[in-house]
Design a protein around this motif. Structure first.
Motif, PDB file in Angstrom:
ATOM      1  N   THR A  44     -16.600  10.466   7.504  1.00 36.45           N
ATOM      2  CA  THR A  44     -17.181  10.366   8.843  1.00 36.45           C
ATOM      3  C   THR A  44     -17.044   8.957   9.397  1.00 36.45           C
ATOM      4  OG1 THR A  44     -18.757  12.141   8.350  1.00 36.45           O
ATOM      5  CG2 THR A  44     -19.279  10.690  10.195  1.00 36.45           C
ATOM      6  N   GLN A  45     -17.339   7.957   8.573  1.00 34.17           N
ATOM      7  CA  GLN A  45     -17.218   6.571   9.020  1.00 34.17           C
ATOM      8  C   GLN A  45     -15.767   6.221   9.343  1.00 34.17           C
ATOM      9  OE1 GLN A  45     -19.838   4.729   9.770  1.00 34.17           O
ATOM     10  NE2 GLN A  45     -21.120   6.435   9.069  1.00 34.17           N
ATOM     11  N   LEU A  46     -14.845   6.764   8.557  1.00 37.57           N
ATOM     12  CA  LEU A  46     -13.423   6.516   8.822  1.00 37.57           C
ATOM     13  C   LEU A  46     -13.005   7.144  10.140  1.00 37.57           C
ATOM     14  CD1 LEU A  46     -10.918   5.183   7.568  1.00 37.57           C
ATOM     15  CD2 LEU A  46     -10.408   7.372   6.451  1.00 37.57           C
ATOM     16  N   ARG A  47     -13.521   8.333  10.431  1.00 44.61           N
ATOM     17  CA  ARG A  47     -13.192   8.987  11.714  1.00 44.61           C
ATOM     18  C   ARG A  47     -13.791   8.216  12.882  1.00 44.61           C
ATOM     19  NH1 ARG A  47     -16.024  12.524  14.646  1.00 44.61           N
ATOM     20  NH2 ARG A  47     -17.435  13.037  12.923  1.00 44.61           N
ATOM     21  N   PHE A  48     -15.016   7.700  12.704  1.00 40.33           N
ATOM     22  CA  PHE A  48     -15.611   6.881  13.756  1.00 40.33           C
ATOM     23  C   PHE A  48     -14.753   5.647  14.039  1.00 40.33           C
ATOM     24  CE2 PHE A  48     -20.192   8.407  12.699  1.00 40.33           C
ATOM     25  CZ  PHE A  48     -20.000   9.530  13.488  1.00 40.33           C
ATOM     26  N   ALA A  49     -14.226   5.054  12.965  1.00 41.09           N
ATOM     27  CA  ALA A  49     -13.439   3.822  13.122  1.00 41.09           C
ATOM     28  C   ALA A  49     -12.049   4.086  13.685  1.00 41.09           C
ATOM     29  CB  ALA A  49     -13.333   3.105  11.778  1.00 41.09           C
ATOM     30  N   HIS A  50     -11.540   5.297  13.483  1.00 36.32           N
ATOM     31  CA  HIS A  50     -10.182   5.639  13.918  1.00 36.32           C
ATOM     32  C   HIS A  50     -10.214   6.958  14.703  1.00 36.32           C
ATOM     33  CE1 HIS A  50      -8.641   2.464  11.310  1.00 36.32           C
ATOM     34  NE2 HIS A  50      -9.377   2.954  10.331  1.00 36.32           N
ATOM     35  N   PRO A  51     -10.604   6.923  15.969  1.00 36.61           N
ATOM     36  CA  PRO A  51     -10.721   8.153  16.764  1.00 36.61           C
ATOM     37  C   PRO A  51      -9.427   8.949  16.851  1.00 36.61           C
ATOM     38  CG  PRO A  51     -11.758   6.291  17.882  1.00 36.61           C
ATOM     39  CD  PRO A  51     -11.002   5.735  16.732  1.00 36.61           C
ATOM     40  N   TRP A  52      -8.279   8.314  16.657  1.00 40.52           N
ATOM     41  CA  TRP A  52      -7.003   9.017  16.757  1.00 40.52           C
ATOM     42  C   TRP A  52      -6.836  10.073  15.665  1.00 40.52           C
ATOM     43  CZ3 TRP A  52      -4.270   8.606  12.316  1.00 40.52           C
ATOM     44  CH2 TRP A  52      -4.512   7.497  11.491  1.00 40.52           C
ATOM     45  N   LEU A  53      -7.665  10.038  14.637  1.00 37.12           N
ATOM     46  CA  LEU A  53      -7.558  11.030  13.573  1.00 37.12           C
ATOM     47  C   LEU A  53      -7.747  12.452  14.094  1.00 37.12           C
ATOM     48  CD1 LEU A  53      -9.448   9.249  10.646  1.00 37.12           C
ATOM     49  CD2 LEU A  53      -7.043   9.936  10.666  1.00 37.12           C
ATOM     50  N   LEU A  54      -8.455  12.595  15.208  1.00 35.09           N
ATOM     51  CA  LEU A  54      -8.647  13.929  15.788  1.00 35.09           C
ATOM     52  C   LEU A  54      -7.315  14.603  16.075  1.00 35.09           C
ATOM     53  CD1 LEU A  54     -10.529  16.122  16.949  1.00 35.09           C
ATOM     54  CD2 LEU A  54     -10.464  14.879  19.126  1.00 35.09           C
ATOM     55  N   ALA A  55      -6.303  13.821  16.435  1.00 38.08           N
ATOM     56  CA  ALA A  55      -4.984  14.393  16.742  1.00 38.08           C
ATOM     57  C   ALA A  55      -4.372  15.072  15.522  1.00 38.08           C
ATOM     58  CB  ALA A  55      -4.048  13.295  17.253  1.00 38.08           C
ATOM     59  N   GLY A  56      -4.818  14.720  14.332  1.00 39.90           N
ATOM     60  CA  GLY A  56      -4.281  15.322  13.117  1.00 39.90           C
ATOM     61  C   GLY A  56      -5.019  16.569  12.675  1.00 39.90           C
ATOM     62  N   LEU A  57      -6.008  17.031  13.466  1.00 43.28           N
ATOM     63  CA  LEU A  57      -6.796  18.201  13.067  1.00 43.28           C
ATOM     64  C   LEU A  57      -5.942  19.454  12.850  1.00 43.28           C
ATOM     65  CD1 LEU A  57      -9.647  19.228  12.440  1.00 43.28           C
ATOM     66  CD2 LEU A  57      -9.914  19.749  14.878  1.00 43.28           C
ATOM     67  N   PRO A  58      -4.984  19.772  13.737  1.00 48.26           N
ATOM     68  CA  PRO A  58      -4.154  20.958  13.467  1.00 48.26           C
ATOM     69  C   PRO A  58      -3.364  20.848  12.161  1.00 48.26           C
ATOM     70  CG  PRO A  58      -3.963  20.290  15.768  1.00 48.26           C
ATOM     71  CD  PRO A  58      -4.691  19.186  15.060  1.00 48.26           C
ATOM     72  N   PRO A 269      -6.016  27.979  11.429  1.00 45.77           N
ATOM     73  CA  PRO A 269      -6.680  26.685  11.632  1.00 45.77           C
ATOM     74  C   PRO A 269      -5.875  25.720  12.490  1.00 45.77           C
ATOM     75  CG  PRO A 269      -5.897  26.906   9.362  1.00 45.77           C
ATOM     76  CD  PRO A 269      -5.749  28.244  10.002  1.00 45.77           C
ATOM     77  N   VAL A 270      -4.558  25.891  12.536  1.00 40.19           N
ATOM     78  CA  VAL A 270      -3.748  25.071  13.446  1.00 40.19           C
ATOM     79  C   VAL A 270      -4.151  25.372  14.879  1.00 40.19           C
ATOM     80  CG1 VAL A 270      -1.424  24.585  14.283  1.00 40.19           C
ATOM     81  CG2 VAL A 270      -1.815  24.931  11.835  1.00 40.19           C
ATOM     82  N   MET A 271      -4.244  26.654  15.199  1.00 42.22           N
ATOM     83  CA  MET A 271      -4.669  27.045  16.541  1.00 42.22           C
ATOM     84  C   MET A 271      -6.095  26.594  16.814  1.00 42.22           C
ATOM     85  SD  MET A 271      -3.978  28.410  19.407  1.00 42.22           S
ATOM     86  CE  MET A 271      -2.381  29.157  19.012  1.00 42.22           C
ATOM     87  N   GLY A 272      -6.977  26.750  15.812  1.00 39.30           N
ATOM     88  CA  GLY A 272      -8.352  26.291  15.977  1.00 39.30           C
ATOM     89  C   GLY A 272      -8.427  24.805  16.235  1.00 39.30           C
ATOM     90  N   GLY A 273      -7.621  24.026  15.517  1.00 37.90           N
ATOM     91  CA  GLY A 273      -7.592  22.582  15.722  1.00 37.90           C
ATOM     92  C   GLY A 273      -7.142  22.211  17.122  1.00 37.90           C
ATOM     93  N   LEU A 274      -6.134  22.910  17.633  1.00 40.96           N
ATOM     94  CA  LEU A 274      -5.668  22.646  18.992  1.00 40.96           C
ATOM     95  C   LEU A 274      -6.744  22.970  20.026  1.00 40.96           C
ATOM     96  CD1 LEU A 274      -2.029  24.067  18.702  1.00 40.96           C
ATOM     97  CD2 LEU A 274      -2.690  21.652  18.894  1.00 40.96           C
TER      98      LEU A 274
END
Length: 466
Positions: A44-58, A269-274
């Motif tokens: 969680t702390q790593l995601r807070f520090a690097h918001p771009w990680l959301l793009a890797g959700l799919p 989950p790819v579709m869910g991530g998108l």
């Protein structure tokens, strides 16, 4: 007198036996929960520090799908597999469930999926308890059942820091409206051991304070009775229950849609991530990603902020419902309970503003009541509220949880849960039917026969696991 002495000796032998059996499970599960909570915090702390990680959700979703397709098809059912195994011990819960769910849940949170912790802890507890059962010779089926329940209690109690609620939850979640006490002692031992081991590992839990109605008199430790607040608590409890019903049906309905339109389990989950990324972009907020307990953004809506006036928007509860339902129904891993805490606390915050009542109290009521309705566990959730917030408001906790339980209907997030005693007599299902069968009955006029019951009062496993 000799008969009484013999019974006393048998009781002491029973208690000693279950302490020796359950303590190792509680210690192992508590250590696993500590590792999980630490890993989750780091992610969680790593995601807070690097918001771009959301793009890797799919991509993360694809990896989770591939992991389960390769190694976890037998444990894909998650909590429902454990509930079925408790009702009728069969092949056991594979030990690989524990590392699979731990890794996949941490990955889900690292990349911003909206999920919780309870499902992971319960699955780790059930998996480790099942592994212990295979190592111990001479266990009867009812012993295995109790040990699995102790594993569930240990997972729940360790991950939330609520051992008594964890013990009750493990008994109450199996059958709606019916609870037996045969496993209470093993469950309590396992939950206490897990909670204390978590604490020894240095893992803490979020603290909440509900003080609006408390007297300034230090000699008075009980919140005053207020008929108006009690009546509004009753009304809010009904709203919390309907929200539980909405959330459960939303998750199950979206899961069916994903399976219908995305045939491959790898790409769901790819579709869910998108979709999660699209919703985040559309509303321009990241408040509904991850656990949602806290945030580095002081203006974000979180569970903690919901206990303060203005700490949630009118529709925060709905947005969290949508984010969580998409995340979990598409195949990401984690639990539903912490998001349900968020949903309930946010709705309680909104209702407090409408009713003109203390925000912290109604946030706390929603916190536990929406969970109570979604899992059909009003007693465990009342006790959880006492462990988390203090016992001064027990009357209001119990009222809200009971009303949420009643108004959530015969549905819930665990489809393997059975109907022990129907909430109302309407409906053509029978006691002993699972919530999975209830959903099928709603689509078909034919009602199934009630499953046979064993000597502990638990219904046997249905033929279908789907």
């Amino acid at each position: 007198m000799s008969v009484q002495i013999r019974e006393l000796l048998q009781l002491l032998a029973y208690l000693l036996r279950w302490v020796l059996i359950t303590l190792p499970v509680g210690i192992a599960v508590g250590s696993a929960c500590a590792l999980f909570l630490w890993s989750l915090d780091q992610a969680t702390q790593l995601r807070f520090a690097h918001p771009w990680l959301l793009a890797g959700l799919p991509l993360a979703g694809f990896a989770i799908g591939l992991l389960y397709q390769s190694f976890g098809q037998s444990v894909e059912a998650g909590n429902n597999l454990i509930v079925d195994e408790i009702h009728q011990p069969g092949g056991g819960v594979p030990l690989r469930m524990a590392p699979l769910i731990l890794v996949s849940t941490v990955v889900t949170h690292l990349f911003g999926g909206s999920a919780g912790r309870e499902g992971t802890a319960v699955q780790m507890g059930g998996s480790l308890a099942s592994g212990m059962a295979r190592l111990l010779p001479g266990l009867e089926p009812h012993d295995v059942r109790r040990l699995l329940m102790a594993g569930v209690a240990a997972g729940f109690g360790g991950v939330f820091g609520t051992p008594v609620a964890g013990a009750i939850f493990a008994m109450e979640v199996l059958s709606m409206g019916r609870m037996t006490y045969a496993a209470f002692f093993p469950c309590l031992v396992g939950a206490i051991a897990s909670d204390q081991v978590c604490a020894l590992w240095g893992v803490g839990h979020t603290h909440y304070r509900v003080a609006s109605l408390l007297s300034a008199d230090p000699a008075r430790h009980v919140a005053p009775f207020d008929l108006r607040i009690l009546l509004l608590t009753t009304l809010a409890g009904a709203a919390f229950g309907l929200t539980s019903l909405f959330f459960a049906e939303l998750v199950h309905g979206l899961q069916a849609l994903f399976r219908k339109f995305v045939r491959s389990a790898l790409f769901r989950p790819v579709m869910g991530g998108l979709i999660v990324i699209a919703m985040t972009w559309a509303i321009g907020r990241r408040d509904y990603l991850g656990l949602g307990v806290t945030s580095p953004d002081p203006n974000a809506v979180t569970i903690v902020s919901c206990f303060q006036s203005g700490g949630a928007t009118t529709w925060s509860w709905l947005w969290k419902s949508l984010f969580t339902a998409v995340t979990l129904s598409s195949g990401f891993k984690g639990g539903e309970v912490t998001p349900l805490f968020f949903i309930g606390a946010a709705l309680g915050n909104t209702l407090a503003g409408l009713f003109g009542v203390p925000v912290d109290l109604f946030a706390a009521l929603g916190f536990v009541a929406v969970f109570a309705g979604a899992t059909n566990t009003p007693i465990a959730c009342t006790v959880m509220a006492i462990e988390l917030f203090g016992g001064e408001y027990t009357l209001y906790y119990a009222t809200a949880c009971l009303m949420a339980y009643l108004f959530s209907g015969h549905t819930g997030i665990y489809l393997s849960q059975r109907i022990g005693t129907p909430k109302v007599t309407a409906g053509n299902w029978t006691p002993g039917a699972s919530l999975r069968e209830v959903r099928a009955i709603r689509k078909s006029p034919a009602a199934p026969s009630p499953p046979a019951e064993d000597h502990d009062g638990d219904a046997t496993r249905p033929a279908s696991q789907n």
